[in-house]
Design an enzyme around this catalytic site. Structure first.
Site, PDB file in Angstrom:
ATOM      1  N   HIS A   1      47.041  34.955  43.388  1.00 55.03           N
ATOM      2  CA  HIS A   1      45.665  35.267  43.504  1.00 55.03           C
ATOM      3  C   HIS A   1      44.924  35.774  42.203  1.00 55.03           C
ATOM      4  O   HIS A   1      44.117  35.563  41.775  1.00 55.03           O
ATOM      5  CB  HIS A   1      45.555  36.335  44.680  1.00 55.03           C
ATOM      6  CG  HIS A   1      44.296  36.921  44.981  1.00 55.03           C
ATOM      7  ND1 HIS A   1      43.287  36.393  46.001  1.00 55.03           N
ATOM      8  CD2 HIS A   1      43.834  37.922  44.230  1.00 55.03           C
ATOM      9  CE1 HIS A   1      42.209  37.095  45.892  1.00 55.03           C
ATOM     10  NE2 HIS A   1      42.443  38.168  44.855  1.00 55.03           N
ATOM     11  N   GLU A   2      45.802  36.691  41.613  1.00 52.55           N
ATOM     12  CA  GLU A   2      45.440  37.520  40.566  1.00 52.55           C
ATOM     13  C   GLU A   2      45.052  36.678  39.252  1.00 52.55           C
ATOM     14  O   GLU A   2      44.396  36.945  38.282  1.00 52.55           O
ATOM     15  CB  GLU A   2      46.176  38.806  40.386  1.00 52.55           C
ATOM     16  CG  GLU A   2      46.397  39.848  41.311  1.00 52.55           C
ATOM     17  CD  GLU A   2      45.036  40.325  41.823  1.00 52.55           C
ATOM     18  OE1 GLU A   2      44.062  40.262  40.992  1.00 52.55           O
ATOM     19  OE2 GLU A   2      45.063  40.843  43.007  1.00 52.55           O
TER      20      GLU A   2
END
Length: 374
Positions: free
Chosen positions: A286-287
């Site tokens: 995600h990041e």
């Protein structure tokens, strides 16, 4: 030209000092566990940081409640209340009602403006702290028309991927990005391998390659675990709550909360959802999307969806993620756009869902920490 040449060294020195202060405030030896069963019971909290929000069930405009000031801070830090908003009283005013409605819209909830159970159940989930609304504009529901078509997809679909304001991205022609880990964290090869796999998820659908380097301060992408206030204005808040945050290109900073119970093997089969455990790869994938320029998505199956439940593994890029990243950078020439799950070679899939031979599977950073409980 002489003047410009003479100022190079001091500028580099100042930048180095700023970066050093920012990255070395509170590095920690994070909590890593090979699997969920190895987490000591003493490290599993009885309640999560936002659990008290459940006490607000049924609140609506015109009522008063002692828990509303903290909820207002939550909404302000994720962009749902303007930064100029200062009425942190027990009053449920029209601004809070509007914030609740915007939140419900972003997360595909029934838009009532009231704090009903489904809304609060979602608010208390661990999440990425990147704001959902920036300068009054939602970056989750990106305003694209229905039936958006991607040349790399065989279907018509509604696109809900988003970008940071002004669409920052790595310079055209960039195909390799280096990444490094804060030396003070002393990460094991097993932990570093999790990040390597997470990067590969994105390289399979773009032209990017990601190469680890030992030079932390020279790396394009800087990965570090911290605890509490670590100098970037976004303090971490302990177990659960906000899990990590990353900055848009070309900042390249990726910080994770060292106090979380990070699980390496991603096997949560049979695990209770109440166990405060976080899949490291799920958060990393995600990041990295943020590091490349993607904002949040309203598609729950997407990697870029802002929340993730405890004891959950979610690592497969959804079509919404792929469409978004390829709009920024184009496609990997070896990606056939067939909608297949791209699992790195040799990796064991432990998503908890049956694998039907590579079908697509389903998808945390402004932090509230001390502002809530300090």
């Amino acid at each position: 030209m002489k003047l410009a040449f003479c100022t190079v060294a001091p500028v580099k020195l100042v930048l180095f000092l700023v970066i050093s202060i920012n990255f070395n405030n509170s590095p920690v030896s994070a909590n890593f566990f090979p699997n969920i069963t190895s987490i000591p019971h003493s490290l599993i909290p009885n309640t999560t940081i936002w659990e008290s929000f459940h006490n607000l069930t049924g609140c609506h405009k015109g009522v008063k409640s002692q828990g509303l000031p903290k909820l207002k801070k939550y909404f302000q830090f994720f962009g749902y209340l303007n930064n100029s908003y200062t009425n942190f009283s027990d009053d449920f005013d029209e601004y809070l009602e509007s914030a609740v409605k915007s939140y419900q819209l972003n997360f595909n909830l029934n838009v009532t403006g009231q704090l009903d159970a489904p809304t609060l159940n979602h608010i208390v989930l661990p999440r990425c702290g990147n704001a959902d609304i920036v300068n009054g504009t939602s970056i989750m529901r990106s305003g694209k028309s229905p039936n958006t078509y991607s040349a790399n997809s065989t279907i018509h679909t509604v696109a809900h991927y988003s970008f940071f304001p002004d669409r920052p991205r790595w310079p055209p022609g960039t195909t390799q990005l280096t990444y490094a880990f804060l030396p003070e964290n002393q990460l094991s090869d097993a932990v570093k391998g999790v990040f390597s796999r997470a990067f590969e998820r994105w390289s399979e659908v773009t032209a990017f390659t990601f190469v680890e380097t030992a030079s932390f301060y020279d790396a394009d992408l800087k990965i570090a675990f911290f605890g509490g206030d670590h100098g970037d204005g976004e303090p971490f808040d302990g177990v659960m709550g906000t899990l990590a945050h990353a900055f848009a290109p070309p900042a390249g900073r990726f910080h994770l909360d060292g106090d979380e119970n990070w699980v390496i093997d991603g096997n949560f089969l049979g695990a209770a959802a109440s166990v405060a455990a976080v899949d490291l790869e799920s958060v990393a994938v995600h990041e990295i999307g943020h590091l490349l320029g993607l904002g949040h998505s309203s598609v729950e199956e997407a990697i870029m969806y802002p929340t993730i439940s405890s004891s959950t593994r979610k690592v497969e890029l959804a079509n919404d993620d792929i469409m978004g990243i390829q709009e920024l950078y184009g496609s990997n020439q070896n990606y056939n756009g067939s909608g297949q799950t791209l699992t790195p070679i040799g990796e064991r899939d432990t998503s908890g869902a049956p694998r039907l031979d590579n079908l697509w599977g389903s998808g945390i950073v402004l932090v509230l920490g001390l502002l809530f409980f300090g």
